[in-house]
Design a protein around this motif. Sequence first.
Motif, PDB file in Angstrom:
ATOM      1  N   MET A 274       0.842  -1.187   0.000  1.00  0.00           N
ATOM      2  CA  MET A 274       0.000   0.000   0.000  1.00  0.00           C
ATOM      3  C   MET A 274       0.887   1.250   0.000  1.00  0.00           C
ATOM      4  SD  MET A 274      -2.765  -1.534  -0.115  1.00  0.00           S
ATOM      5  CE  MET A 274      -3.591  -3.053   0.308  1.00  0.00           C
ATOM      6  N   ALA A 275       0.547   2.213  -0.792  1.00  0.00           N
ATOM      7  CA  ALA A 275       1.395   3.397  -0.962  1.00  0.00           C
ATOM      8  C   ALA A 275       1.134   4.417   0.132  1.00  0.00           C
ATOM      9  CB  ALA A 275       1.137   4.018  -2.326  1.00  0.00           C
ATOM     10  N   LYS A 276       2.212   4.980   0.635  1.00  0.00           N
ATOM     11  CA  LYS A 276       2.107   6.075   1.604  1.00  0.00           C
ATOM     12  C   LYS A 276       2.374   7.373   0.853  1.00  0.00           C
ATOM     13  CE  LYS A 276       3.481   7.405   6.286  1.00  0.00           C
ATOM     14  NZ  LYS A 276       4.330   7.062   7.458  1.00  0.00           N
ATOM     15  N   VAL A 277       1.332   8.154   0.657  1.00  0.00           N
ATOM     16  CA  VAL A 277       1.395   9.388  -0.135  1.00  0.00           C
ATOM     17  C   VAL A 277       0.758  10.490   0.692  1.00  0.00           C
ATOM     18  CG1 VAL A 277       0.674  10.515  -2.270  1.00  0.00           C
ATOM     19  CG2 VAL A 277       1.280   8.081  -2.290  1.00  0.00           C
ATOM     20  N   LEU A 278       1.549  11.491   1.063  1.00  0.00           N
ATOM     21  CA  LEU A 278       1.118  12.465   2.066  1.00  0.00           C
ATOM     22  C   LEU A 278       1.110  13.904   1.535  1.00  0.00           C
ATOM     23  CD1 LEU A 278       3.143  11.168   5.160  1.00  0.00           C
ATOM     24  CD2 LEU A 278       0.811  10.557   4.463  1.00  0.00           C
ATOM     25  N   PRO A 279       0.270  14.759   2.156  1.00  0.00           N
ATOM     26  CA  PRO A 279       0.306  16.193   1.836  1.00  0.00           C
ATOM     27  C   PRO A 279       1.540  16.834   2.459  1.00  0.00           C
ATOM     28  CG  PRO A 279      -1.208  15.795   3.642  1.00  0.00           C
ATOM     29  CD  PRO A 279      -0.733  14.442   3.181  1.00  0.00           C
TER      30      PRO A 279
ATOM     31  N   ILE B  13      12.349   1.737  -1.039  1.00  0.00           N
ATOM     32  CA  ILE B  13      13.256   0.703  -0.542  1.00  0.00           C
ATOM     33  C   ILE B  13      12.571  -0.666  -0.532  1.00  0.00           C
ATOM     34  CG2 ILE B  13      14.532  -0.087   1.496  1.00  0.00           C
ATOM     35  CD1 ILE B  13      14.908   2.953   2.168  1.00  0.00           C
ATOM     36  N   ASN B  14      11.282  -0.676  -0.178  1.00  0.00           N
ATOM     37  CA  ASN B  14      10.550  -1.939  -0.033  1.00  0.00           C
ATOM     38  C   ASN B  14       9.862  -2.405  -1.307  1.00  0.00           C
ATOM     39  OD1 ASN B  14      11.245  -1.980   2.715  1.00  0.00           O
ATOM     40  ND2 ASN B  14       9.448  -0.779   3.280  1.00  0.00           N
ATOM     41  N   GLY B  15       9.994  -1.635  -2.386  1.00  0.00           N
ATOM     42  CA  GLY B  15       9.449  -2.062  -3.656  1.00  0.00           C
ATOM     43  C   GLY B  15       7.993  -1.723  -3.888  1.00  0.00           C
ATOM     44  N   VAL B  16       7.393  -0.907  -3.026  1.00  0.00           N
ATOM     45  CA  VAL B  16       6.036  -0.429  -3.275  1.00  0.00           C
ATOM     46  C   VAL B  16       6.073   0.634  -4.374  1.00  0.00           C
ATOM     47  CG1 VAL B  16       4.034   0.763  -2.285  1.00  0.00           C
ATOM     48  CG2 VAL B  16       5.252  -0.970  -0.947  1.00  0.00           C
TER      49      VAL B  16
ATOM     50  N   ASN C  46      -5.041   2.370  -0.690  1.00  0.00           N
ATOM     51  CA  ASN C  46      -5.639   1.321  -1.509  1.00  0.00           C
ATOM     52  C   ASN C  46      -4.931   1.157  -2.850  1.00  0.00           C
ATOM     53  OD1 ASN C  46      -7.687   0.649   0.364  1.00  0.00           O
ATOM     54  ND2 ASN C  46      -8.931   2.395  -0.319  1.00  0.00           N
ATOM     55  N   VAL C  47      -3.917   1.964  -3.089  1.00  0.00           N
ATOM     56  CA  VAL C  47      -3.091   1.827  -4.287  1.00  0.00           C
ATOM     57  C   VAL C  47      -1.953   0.868  -3.948  1.00  0.00           C
ATOM     58  CG1 VAL C  47      -1.534   3.027  -5.872  1.00  0.00           C
ATOM     59  CG2 VAL C  47      -3.687   4.111  -5.175  1.00  0.00           C
ATOM     60  N   GLU C  48      -1.919  -0.264  -4.608  1.00  0.00           N
ATOM     61  CA  GLU C  48      -0.943  -1.295  -4.252  1.00  0.00           C
ATOM     62  C   GLU C  48       0.485  -0.909  -4.587  1.00  0.00           C
ATOM     63  OE1 GLU C  48      -1.991  -5.046  -5.869  1.00  0.00           O
ATOM     64  OE2 GLU C  48      -3.899  -5.179  -4.774  1.00  0.00           O
ATOM     65  N   ALA C  49       0.668  -0.121  -5.645  1.00  0.00           N
ATOM     66  CA  ALA C  49       2.022   0.237  -6.056  1.00  0.00           C
ATOM     67  C   ALA C  49       2.001   1.537  -6.836  1.00  0.00           C
ATOM     68  CB  ALA C  49       2.632  -0.869  -6.922  1.00  0.00           C
ATOM     69  N   THR C  50       3.105   2.265  -6.746  1.00  0.00           N
ATOM     70  CA  THR C  50       3.344   3.399  -7.628  1.00  0.00           C
ATOM     71  C   THR C  50       4.556   3.062  -8.494  1.00  0.00           C
ATOM     72  OG1 THR C  50       4.749   4.518  -5.982  1.00  0.00           O
ATOM     73  CG2 THR C  50       2.386   5.056  -5.988  1.00  0.00           C
ATOM     74  N   TYR C  51       4.668   3.741  -9.626  1.00  0.00           N
ATOM     75  CA  TYR C  51       5.687   3.387 -10.612  1.00  0.00           C
ATOM     76  C   TYR C  51       6.435   4.645 -11.044  1.00  0.00           C
ATOM     77  CZ  TYR C  51       2.747  -0.775 -10.932  1.00  0.00           C
ATOM     78  OH  TYR C  51       2.017  -1.911 -10.644  1.00  0.00           O
ATOM     79  N   ILE C  52       7.767   4.579 -11.039  1.00  0.00           N
ATOM     80  CA  ILE C  52       8.549   5.711 -11.514  1.00  0.00           C
ATOM     81  C   ILE C  52       8.427   5.763 -13.027  1.00  0.00           C
ATOM     82  CG2 ILE C  52      10.806   6.812 -11.624  1.00  0.00           C
ATOM     83  CD1 ILE C  52      11.576   5.210  -9.116  1.00  0.00           C
ATOM     84  N   ALA C  53       7.753   6.781 -13.521  1.00  0.00           N
ATOM     85  CA  ALA C  53       7.641   6.969 -14.963  1.00  0.00           C
ATOM     86  C   ALA C  53       8.850   7.732 -15.480  1.00  0.00           C
ATOM     87  CB  ALA C  53       6.342   7.714 -15.295  1.00  0.00           C
ATOM     88  N   ASP C  54       9.218   8.794 -14.782  1.00  0.00           N
ATOM     89  CA  ASP C  54      10.352   9.628 -15.187  1.00  0.00           C
ATOM     90  C   ASP C  54      10.988  10.192 -13.926  1.00  0.00           C
ATOM     91  OD1 ASP C  54      12.128  10.920 -16.805  1.00  0.00           O
ATOM     92  OD2 ASP C  54      10.734  12.450 -17.523  1.00  0.00           O
ATOM     93  N   GLY C  55      12.305  10.050 -13.807  1.00  0.00           N
ATOM     94  CA  GLY C  55      12.992  10.601 -12.647  1.00  0.00           C
ATOM     95  C   GLY C  55      13.674   9.563 -11.780  1.00  0.00           C
ATOM     96  N   HIS C  56      14.216   8.507 -12.393  1.00  0.00           N
ATOM     97  CA  HIS C  56      14.893   7.474 -11.602  1.00  0.00           C
ATOM     98  C   HIS C  56      16.087   8.026 -10.823  1.00  0.00           C
ATOM     99  CE1 HIS C  56      12.495   4.710 -14.062  1.00  0.00           C
ATOM    100  NE2 HIS C  56      12.795   3.769 -13.201  1.00  0.00           N
TER     101      HIS C  56
ATOM    102  N   LYS D  88       9.573  -6.987 -11.542  1.00  0.00           N
ATOM    103  CA  LYS D  88      10.851  -6.625 -10.914  1.00  0.00           C
ATOM    104  C   LYS D  88      12.004  -6.763 -11.900  1.00  0.00           C
ATOM    105  CE  LYS D  88       9.298  -7.888  -6.266  1.00  0.00           C
ATOM    106  NZ  LYS D  88       9.560  -8.695  -5.054  1.00  0.00           N
ATOM    107  N   MET D  89      11.717  -6.391 -13.136  1.00  0.00           N
ATOM    108  CA  MET D  89      12.720  -6.436 -14.190  1.00  0.00           C
ATOM    109  C   MET D  89      13.070  -5.009 -14.596  1.00  0.00           C
ATOM    110  SD  MET D  89      11.064  -9.596 -16.376  1.00  0.00           S
ATOM    111  CE  MET D  89      12.542 -10.012 -17.316  1.00  0.00           C
TER     112      MET D  89
END
Length: 413
Positions: free
Chosen positions: A1-6, A115-118, A200-210, A388-389
């Motif tokens: 679950m993603a932790k996304v804060l104001p 770090i945990n892969g979320v 309730n969002v299981e994962a977020t994904y880096i689209a740009d900005g690694h 995880k590739m």
Amino acid sequence: MAKVLPFQALRPATDYAKDVAALPYDVYSREEAKEAVKGKPLSFLNIDRPETQFEDGHDMYGDDVYKKADEMIQSFKEKGIFIKDEQKHYYIYELTMNGRAQNGIVALSSIDDYINGVCKKHENTVAEKEVDRINHVDVTSAQTGPIFLAYRQKQEISDLVEKVKKEPPLYDFVAEDGVKHTVWIVDDCYNETLIKAFENVEATYIADGHHRTASAVKVGLKRREEHPDYTGEEEFNYFLSVLFPDNELYIMDYNRFVKDLNGLSEKEFFGGLLNVFNVSSSEFGAPERKGIVKMYYAHQWYTLTMKEECLEDRNDPVTSLDVAYLQDLVLTPILGIEDPRVDKRISFIGGIRGLKELERLVDEKEGSVAFAMYPTSIDELLAVADAKMLMPPKSTWFEPKLRSGLFIHEIER
């Protein structure tokens, strides 16, 4: 679950937003950045690329360069160009290009999720590029470039975004490149709603900005070492991000230019290509579908169609990518590009520059070659990250680009 804060954003006062907003630091070469800031003292590029404030030839990674960035941020604060919100907020950031809009939520993401892969990645980073941004964040104690994250669309989040957009915007301007940027402050009465929605969002994904993400995380870990009594709630435990639903994102082609044929004759080069592609002369134009690459060589365009027998075993999320096919079967074995992240013989040309840029590069350097790719899809990106590739470097080019300077996240010194 993603932790996304104001968070409490440090941001431009409304009258300065358009002049401050700048394209990301990494879309410019040193020379381009120096030229871009001429006559634009408020452009955030002055801060993001502080070497522009020094004479040509000055060490762009010197300690004094990063200190200059910090001085400029403090100066902008003192002059009222930057202000800091008193309350923690989420922000809606809408970008509109060619009549198409995408809506992101500006917020903080957890370094522990990374770090945990979320918070999932799809590319490796280059250490040298990380060091630059680590120093920039560490010296300024500020995250100045938002990370572009994607998530699988959630209707409750989309509904709230549309509700907020009915209110008057905080910023609303059209940049020089024609992209419209509109920002709304989300009333803090919605904070808990959005916190729970992202849980309730299981994962977020880096689209740009690694590189920006990896750098922010490493500075956060460094701060934890410096503050052994940290609680996990400190600002350095989070990084600045803008989160977009996957159904609103647009990926352009990311093309390849190779400076030479790796010592091969033209006949040898085409012989290698014919082992993995059906090759035919072509007119100017982008690939029409997945499985086709367009090539420009010696003033002539060619259509390269992937051979079915070469595709039979390429069925995992990475090997099925067009960019992986080209890398594995052409760039490495034929043209000798073993590690495209560091090889100086290859350049990557974002689709926003157009195919004419490929023609220009090849026409200017005899014996060079360019490959125009069909865009990687957002579904392909998510599939690679979920497995995880890692994709080959420079597989995706997102447009429009987030502007830097509209939101800054200050962390503890």
